[in-house]
Design an enzyme around this catalytic site. Structure first.
Site, PDB file in Angstrom:
ATOM      1  N   GLU A  23       3.007  14.601   8.330  1.00 33.58           N
ATOM      2  CA  GLU A  23       1.925  13.615   8.189  1.00 33.58           C
ATOM      3  C   GLU A  23       1.906  13.069   6.763  1.00 33.58           C
ATOM      4  OE1 GLU A  23      -0.683  17.089   9.020  1.00 33.58           O
ATOM      5  OE2 GLU A  23      -2.010  16.143   7.530  1.00 33.58           O
ATOM      6  N   LYS A  29       7.065  15.129  -1.954  1.00 25.43           N
ATOM      7  CA  LYS A  29       6.482  14.060  -2.786  1.00 25.43           C
ATOM      8  C   LYS A  29       7.406  12.863  -2.946  1.00 25.43           C
ATOM      9  CE  LYS A  29       3.015  14.824  -5.096  1.00 25.43           C
ATOM     10  NZ  LYS A  29       2.592  15.914  -5.962  1.00 25.43           N
ATOM     11  N   CYS A  43      -4.528 -22.879 -26.140  1.00 25.82           N
ATOM     12  CA  CYS A  43      -3.807 -22.743 -24.872  1.00 25.82           C
ATOM     13  C   CYS A  43      -2.310 -22.892 -25.119  1.00 25.82           C
ATOM     14  CB  CYS A  43      -4.293 -23.815 -23.897  1.00 25.82           C
ATOM     15  SG  CYS A  43      -3.273 -23.898 -22.419  1.00 25.82           S
TER      16      CYS A  43
HETATM   17  S1  IVH Z   1      -3.067  20.114   3.824  1.00 27.32           S
HETATM   18  C1  IVH Z   1      -3.699  24.657   2.311  1.00 27.32           C
HETATM   19  N1  IVH Z   1      -2.643  17.632   4.401  1.00 27.32           N
HETATM   20  O1  IVH Z   1      -3.042  17.482  -1.102  1.00 27.32           O
HETATM   21  C2  IVH Z   1      -3.598  23.231   1.885  1.00 27.32           C
HETATM   22  N2  IVH Z   1      -3.348  18.158   2.199  1.00 27.32           N
HETATM   23  O2  IVH Z   1      -1.638  19.417  -2.898  1.00 27.32           O
HETATM   24  C3  IVH Z   1      -4.087  22.307   2.936  1.00 27.32           C
HETATM   25  N3  IVH Z   1      -3.667  16.204   0.775  1.00 27.32           N
HETATM   26  O3  IVH Z   1      -5.752  19.425  -2.046  1.00 27.32           O
HETATM   27  C4  IVH Z   1      -3.882  20.898   2.541  1.00 27.32           C
HETATM   28  N4  IVH Z   1      -3.133  14.701   2.276  1.00 27.32           N
HETATM   29  O4  IVH Z   1      -6.253  17.072  -1.230  1.00 27.32           O
HETATM   30  C5  IVH Z   1      -3.006  18.495   3.441  1.00 27.32           C
HETATM   31  N5  IVH Z   1      -2.297  15.432   5.083  1.00 27.32           N
HETATM   32  C6  IVH Z   1      -2.645  16.320   4.139  1.00 27.32           C
HETATM   33  C7  IVH Z   1      -3.003  15.911   2.852  1.00 27.32           C
HETATM   34  C8  IVH Z   1      -3.351  16.865   1.890  1.00 27.32           C
HETATM   35  C9  IVH Z   1      -3.536  14.903   1.039  1.00 27.32           C
HETATM   36  C10 IVH Z   1      -4.074  16.754  -0.527  1.00 27.32           C
HETATM   37  C11 IVH Z   1      -5.252  17.688  -0.461  1.00 27.32           C
HETATM   38  C12 IVH Z   1      -4.813  18.952  -1.151  1.00 27.32           C
HETATM   39  C13 IVH Z   1      -3.582  18.513  -1.867  1.00 27.32           C
HETATM   40  C14 IVH Z   1      -2.619  19.660  -1.959  1.00 27.32           C
END
Ligand code: IVH
Length: 717
Positions: free
Chosen positions: A130, A330, A435
């Site tokens: 995702e 990332k 200008c």
């Molecule tokens: S799962 C146990 N799913 O990424 C961790 N995190 O680096 C569960 N984030 O603090 C997080 N999109 O703020 C998850 N689809 C996604 C995400 C996501 C953004 C952020 C979230 C978390 C950080 C972790």
């Protein structure tokens, strides 16, 4: 800051009459500041001063409860500033994710999982992939299906209580749907904002000369952590649910199943989420999302892979603060360091001088960046920039090493200056007073951040930009005549005014040097261009008005004007009359009053329109144009429809029409369409997923219709 008034009298010494008088003034002041803040995102006083006004009002009300009415400041949404947020201990910690940066890292992750679970060689665990949303994470606690608390992540163990703010986010249900909702549910996900909403806010902030947000994430974070929930309510925050904390029962036994449950319970979940069966499928997903990234409309900074089976998630557990069952893949860094080689001043259609940073080209998140916006003079000098967490009041100089950032679709920005690398001889940048395109004086009006060229009619830069605007999509929208061609034809002396566009063919026929012989053109392309131009000889009134490029007259105002005056003749006649009414003392003409009285048109717009028509050279240009084209009368809004004169709000996801269609339809029927519900709203048309607006409607006793009811009401069903 405004000069402080003399110290207010202690509340204890006020008489009832004095208290009443002061409270009335305070209510008015607060309402004005609220409007500036919520509707225009342009506050004119500091938060502290605002809080002080509110506090004073509350103190007076506390002493004279008989003065409290339903319109009192204290009775408004988010009245009392809550000060610091209360701390919330997370029942289950909110952890972070380990990172993968390469394809190998992803393969290693899957291999680690397989080894840990001792899966046979031919068994590949199902992995959910995702997008990783670039917002801030939020935990929502529901008890017996009711939202009881919203908390930020904080340090993962303890967050901040932002319940009141969270309740204003439309994507977040206040009550969970479904039969078997567990008694305790903590749903977690990401708060974010659409890039366009962010850009819109910054544009308004820039115009108003107030501090802009550095990127959508900061903007979302700042909006969520407002002390006053009604400020949060005015910001279009959104929320994707994707994880959970404490659950008294599990509605599903897979990650994918849990998310499907969240959707059923009333949350918005990311539609791009997918189950994958191989490392190749994960990598293909990553590439697909990377390609879609710019068109998603919100920022993401990678993708997340999660082992689907929850029993396996438990077995895998955590290593330090990261789950072993998930990883973030990332995207390449969105920031890069480079050198500012120069500052170029561009002159816009309205004469605004906009500085643009010319950078030594550098790759930022996979895209080569060589320009960045510098907004205006003050931005370079770091004036009014106090408290900017990124640039911290440091000015920008040519020769500086700077950090550039791209956030989604947003134009690259300079986010910081590496002071240690500043050349010794770097001088503060001197913003030109003339200008660069025409040499006219460039001036700054009081209270404006922008410096403008005063040579409206002699300035070639303004002329070209005006022409580009004239042919743009919501104006004349001429196929084959875009920015590039306008620039070229202007430079070649072929098109210097709007009318020239429509006489191009005639002149070309007489000319020795034919357009079709120009480099990059041919018989067919020129024939097509001429027929595209001909197709626009009949044009709707609102498009023409918009095309004129009058300051402050965007598409919306152009439509209001077109609808009000109906025909071009009536509009021009009225504007000439209003222009004649102009005098030192203001404008006392009936025509001006009529213009200023149009709902939605304020004094600033009215003045700009009248100024335009007061300039004979503009009238001449318009007359020349009108000799070539025919302007169609505006579609009149129906006066006798069941919704004429009513204020309507559309909310939720509409299924039978798009928002645009709904709006256009309602406007055609004479209704006014608004984006927010208030006691002035007559009707709310709610589709599935409608949230806070529906609640507002109930609160104000506003009639709520389904989409079908709406069609019945207007007699279409
Ligand atoms: S799962 C146990 N799913 O990424 C961790 N995190 O680096 C569960 N984030 O603090 C997080 N999109 O703020 C998850 N689809 C996604 C995400 C996501 C953004 C952020 C979230 C978390 C950080 C972790």
């Amino acid at each position: 800051m405004a000069k402080k008034a003399s110290a207010p009298k202690p509340v204890e010494t006020l008489t009832l009459a004095q208290a009443r008088k002061e409270l009335t003034t305070l209510a008015l002041q607060l309402a004005t500041h609220d409007e500036r803040y919520y509707q225009h995102d342009a506050p004119t006083i500091s938060d502290a001063d605002y809080d002080a006004l509110r506090r004073r009002a509350s103190e007076i009300e506390a002493r004279f409860p008989e003065l409290v009415t339903k319109d009192s400041p204290s009775q408004k949404v988010g009245a009392a500033p809550s000060g610091r947020f209360a701390k919330v201990a997370h029942a289950v910690p909110m952890l972070s994710l380990g990172n993968a940066f390469s394809d190998e890292d992803v393969a290693d992750f899957v291999e680690r999982v397989r080894r840990f679970l001792r899966l046979p060689a031919d068994e590949m665990p199902v992995v959910v992939a995702e997008p990783k949303i670039d917002g801030l994470s939020l935990s929502l606690r529901y008890e017996n299906g009711e939202l009881v608390r919203g908390a930020t992540r904080g340090d993962g163990t303890t967050g901040e209580d932002v319940t009141a703010n969270v309740r204003t986010i439309a994507d977040i249900p206040h009550t969970l749907k479904g039969a078997n909702v567990p008694a305790i549910c903590e749903v977690r996900g990401e708060v974010y904002i659409m890039t366009n909403d962010f850009i819109g806010f910054n544009k308004r902030a820039e115009k108003a000369g107030i501090q802009m947000a550095a990127n959508p994430r900061n903007f979302a974070a700042g909006s969520l952590r407002q002390k006053d929930a009604s400020i949060t309510a005015s910001r279009p925050l959104k929320f994707f649910a994707y994880a959970w904390g404490e659950m008294s029962a599990m509605p599903a036994d897979t990650q994918f199943g849990m998310v499907a449950w969240m959707r059923r319970a009333g949350f918005v979940t990311n539609p791009l989420m997918r189950q994958c069966q191989s490392v190749e499928a994960l990598l293909a997903f990553y590439r697909e999302i990377a390609e879609k990234r710019a068109s998603l409309g919100y920022d993401i900074d990678g993708v997340v892979y999660k082992i689907d089976r929850l029993d396996w998630q438990s077995r895998l557990g955590f290593v330090s603060r990261n789950p072993r069952w998930a990883i973030a893949h990332k995207f390449a860094a969105e920031q890069a360091m480079t050198v500012l080689n120069g500052i170029e001043i561009q002159v816009g259609r309205t004469g605004a001088l906009t500085p643009v940073a010319r950078l030594a080209p550098v790759t930022v998140g996979g895209v080569v960046v060589s320009n960045a916006t510098l907004h205006n003079e003050d931005y370079i000098r770091a004036v009014g920039n106090d408290g900017n967490p990124i640039r911290e009041g440091v000015d920008i100089r040519i020769g500086d090493t700077v950090v550039v950032q791209r956030a989604g679709d947003v134009i690259p920005q300079i986010v910081s200056v590496v002071l240690e690398k500043r050349p010794k001889d770097a001088k503060p940048y001197k913003f030109p007073q003339k200008c660069p395109a025409c040499g006219s004086h460039a001036v700054r009006e009081e209270g404006e951040a922008v410096r403008r060229c005063t040579g409206a009619l002699v300035c070639p830069a303004q002329a070209v930009e005006r022409l580009k605007h004239f042919v743009s999509r919501n104006a004349f929208d001429i196929d084959g005549l875009g920015d590039k061609q306008v620039q070229e034809f202007y430079e070649a002396g072929l098109v210097r005014s709007a009318a020239d566009i429509f006489t191009l063919q005639k002149r070309d026929a007489r000319s020795q040097t034919k357009l079709k012989d120009r480099e990059g053109y041919g018989d067919v392309s020129i024939r097509n261009l001429f027929s595209a131009i001909d197709a626009r000889r009949r044009i709707e009134l609102h498009r023409l008005i918009f095309a004129l490029g009058i300051r402050h007259v965007g598409e919306g105002n152009a439509k209001l004007l077109a609808r009000h005056y109906g025909t071009l003749a009536a509009f021009v006649e009225a504007m000439r009359a209003a222009a004649e009414g102009q005098s030192e003392e203001g404008n006392t003409s009936e025509a001006y009053d009529d213009l200023n009285g149009i709902e939605g048109i304020g004094e600033v717009v009215a003045d700009a329109v009248v100024e335009f028509f007061a300039e004979p050279r503009n009238i001449k240009a318009l007359d020349d144009l009108l000799a070539e084209i025919e302007v169609l009368p505006a579609e009149q809004a129906a006066k006798d429809s069941p919704v004429s004169g009513k204020t309507v709000v559309f909310t939720g996801s509409l299924e039978k029409m798009t928002r645009e269609e709904a709006k256009a339809m309602a406007e055609r029927l004479g209704a006014k369409v608004s984006g927010s519900v208030s006691k002035k709203t007559d009707l709310v048309v709610a589709g599935p997923g409608a949230g806070s607006k529906l609640k507002e409607a109930e609160k104000h006793g506003v009639k709520v219709l389904s989409e079908d009811d709406w069609f019945k009401l207007i007699g279409v069903a």
